[in-house]
Scaffold this active site. Structure first.
Site, PDB file in Angstrom:
ATOM      1  N   GLU A  47       0.815  -1.203   0.000  1.00 50.81           N
ATOM      2  CA  GLU A  47       0.000   0.000   0.000  1.00 50.81           C
ATOM      3  C   GLU A  47       0.856   1.264   0.000  1.00 50.81           C
ATOM      4  O   GLU A  47       0.422   2.319  -0.444  1.00 50.81           O
ATOM      5  CB  GLU A  47      -0.926  -0.005   1.228  1.00 50.81           C
ATOM      6  CG  GLU A  47      -2.243   0.699   1.005  1.00 50.81           C
ATOM      7  CD  GLU A  47      -3.248   0.395   2.094  1.00 50.81           C
ATOM      8  OE1 GLU A  47      -4.257  -0.286   1.811  1.00 50.81           O
ATOM      9  OE2 GLU A  47      -3.045   0.833   3.236  1.00 50.81           O
ATOM     10  N   LYS A  97     -14.131   0.652  -3.719  1.00 54.50           N
ATOM     11  CA  LYS A  97     -15.204   1.055  -2.805  1.00 54.50           C
ATOM     12  C   LYS A  97     -16.289   1.831  -3.542  1.00 54.50           C
ATOM     13  O   LYS A  97     -17.490   1.587  -3.351  1.00 54.50           O
ATOM     14  CB  LYS A  97     -14.637   1.911  -1.675  1.00 54.50           C
ATOM     15  CG  LYS A  97     -13.683   1.190  -0.744  1.00 54.50           C
ATOM     16  CD  LYS A  97     -13.179   2.136   0.338  1.00 54.50           C
ATOM     17  CE  LYS A  97     -12.182   1.456   1.250  1.00 54.50           C
ATOM     18  NZ  LYS A  97     -11.667   2.374   2.297  1.00 54.50           N
ATOM     19  N   HIS A 123       7.846 -26.896  -0.651  1.00 52.08           N
ATOM     20  CA  HIS A 123       7.223 -28.006  -1.372  1.00 52.08           C
ATOM     21  C   HIS A 123       6.109 -27.527  -2.284  1.00 52.08           C
ATOM     22  O   HIS A 123       5.343 -28.336  -2.815  1.00 52.08           O
ATOM     23  CB  HIS A 123       6.701 -29.037  -0.367  1.00 52.08           C
ATOM     24  CG  HIS A 123       7.787 -29.686   0.416  1.00 52.08           C
ATOM     25  ND1 HIS A 123       8.306 -30.925   0.104  1.00 52.08           N
ATOM     26  CD2 HIS A 123       8.501 -29.240   1.498  1.00 52.08           C
ATOM     27  CE1 HIS A 123       9.277 -31.227   0.963  1.00 52.08           C
ATOM     28  NE2 HIS A 123       9.407 -30.231   1.813  1.00 52.08           N
TER      29      HIS A 123
END
Length: 445
Positions: free
Chosen positions: A284, A419, A305
């Site tokens: 951010e 948003k 793995h």
């Protein structure tokens, strides 16, 4: 007791003169940050927070934590992004990923997603258990958190009444304004402050993180002491005397060489949420204007793995930053097996931490030989003091690195886009025009 950088395996990737060449950029960034003349200077409250925090509120945090621990079997912490990641990261790092099975009170985090399945799962743990709620939101209107708080407020008031809820709801919010602050004042909830000059991803050492961390039984005095030591150690621009700035220099030099992904690695399962906090902090802060390293993470040896093949032989775009703890408070010795069916008797009598250390060393050699650079951040052990040190170390590194990249490390303009679209599609008043435009785009896709 600090962070010590081991860059011995970077010799094939970075030359000494390159560190000297980037040193002036670090000094310029340092001066911009400490003079308050850099971008985002309204959000520098974290910079001296370990020394200048509100001592009276700190006492109230500890008192409230004791109250919660005394009357609650379960605590629900509501918040999203920086309003919960730091707290959860510290609690899991210190108490382990299974802390709800071995510690009291149980602590669950909600208000950080829109999943109905997860909401129902959290609600199910409240049956026949006394609980309290900590809600963390600067404004009180963040959709995920506000939605969850509506649900838990109704439940707590139904179970305990408004007077009882007053003793079980704690709000961490703006000091003077906002929806949550107004509601808390009206209902009589105890409140704690999110400072105006501290952004969410830098807020773990404020009440945002400290209250849940204290409820978990962690030593927040030691946490702040570690951060204070890091603040002192990272307070000069000389790369030869400042490990934090040396880390900044190394990661930026690697970026310039085409290593655009930083993989934060630890060998402790309990560090996984610290990885998530790191990813928000750097992602951010740096990811804007077409710039920035992509922050990723892994837990070894588990992810060797799964991701190990790509790290070893895939595109050469990754470098690893490995957090390595030299000592462990937990030992586990392997017993001999008379049948030795698995062929592991050569490990009999060995401390499992020694096995982990050899896996760490072997992985470093394999990955660097596979052309993946490794920066090693060494700490003595994983406790409150060292974790507080590491938190501030990363915060300071992130700010300096952002300035070197030429971005504002304290804003997040891209976060608002989803948003606005979500509000429009859900039919929020005032977004009618946007809703029509978005539906037209969706119908074309």
């Amino acid at each position: 007791m600090a962070v010590k950088i081991n860059s011995s395996l970077l010799k094939g990737f970075i030359k000494d003169h390159e560190l000297e060449q980037i040193a002036p950029a670090c000094e310029l960034a340092h001066n911009a940050l400490h003079s308050g003349k850099g971008a985002g200077s309204d959000f520098l409250g974290w910079l001296e927070l370990p020394e200048n925090y509100d001592k009276d509120e700190f006492k109230r945090i500890k008192s409230a934590a004791e109250k919660i621990r005394g009357n609650s079997e379960v605590v629900i912490v509501l918040g999203i992004g920086g309003s919960y990641l730091g707290a959860r990261a510290v609690i899991e790092a210190l108490k382990g990923t299974l802390y709800n099975s071995v510690s009291k009170p149980e602590i669950y985090f909600a208000g950080n997603s829109l999943s109905p399945a997860y909401m129902n799962q959290v609600l199910s743990v409240l049956e026949n258990k006394d609980f309290s709620v900590i809600v963390v939101s600067k404004s009180g209107t963040t959709t995920e958190t506000a939605l969850a708080f509506r649900v838990f407020k109704q439940i707590i008031e139904k179970r305990y009444g408004e007077a009882g809820a007053r003793e079980r709801v704690f709000a961490v919010t703006d000091k003077a304004r906002g929806t949550l602050k107004e509601l808390a004042d009206k209902k009589g909830y105890e409140t704690f402050v999110i400072p105006d000059d501290v952004g969410g991803r830098y807020s773990v050492l404020t009440a945002v993180g400290l209250l849940p961390i204290a409820v978990a039984g962690c030593d927040i005095d030691a946490l702040m002491a570690g951060a204070r030591a890091a603040m002192t150690d990272a307070n000069q621009p000389d790369l030869n005397k400042n490990e934090c700035y040396k880390y900044v220099a190394l990661r930026n030099l690697l970026l310039r060489k085409g290593f655009s992904v930083e993989l934060l690695v630890a060998y402790e399962n309990s560090f996984m949420m610290m990885n998530e906090w790191f990813k928000q902090l750097f992602g951010e802060s740096e990811g804007k204007d077409g710039k920035g390293l992509f922050p990723a993470s892994a837990t070894f040896s588990t992810d060797l793995h799964s991701l190990g093949q790509y790290i070893q032989d895939g595109s050469n775009i990754i470098f690893e930053t490995v957090v390595w703890y030299k000592d462990t408070d937990s030992d586990f010795f392997l017993d001999d097996d008379p049948d030795n069916i698995d062929g592991l008797n050569f490990l009999s009598g060995q401390n499992m931490s020694k096995v982990c250390e050899k896996a760490f060393q072997g992985t470093l050699l394999a990955h660097t030989e596979g052309k993946t650079p490794n920066i090693i951040l060494e700490q003595p052990k994983l406790d409150e003091y060292e974790l507080g040190y590491l938190i501030y170390f990363f915060e300071k590194a992130c700010a300096i690195s952002g300035y070197i990249l030429g971005v504002n490390p304290f804003d997040q303009p891209g976060v608002e886009s989803y948003k606005k679209n979500m509000f429009a599609l859900l039919g929020k008043s005032g977004y009618e025009k946007e809703k029509k435009e978005l539906l037209a785009k969706l119908n074309k896709s």
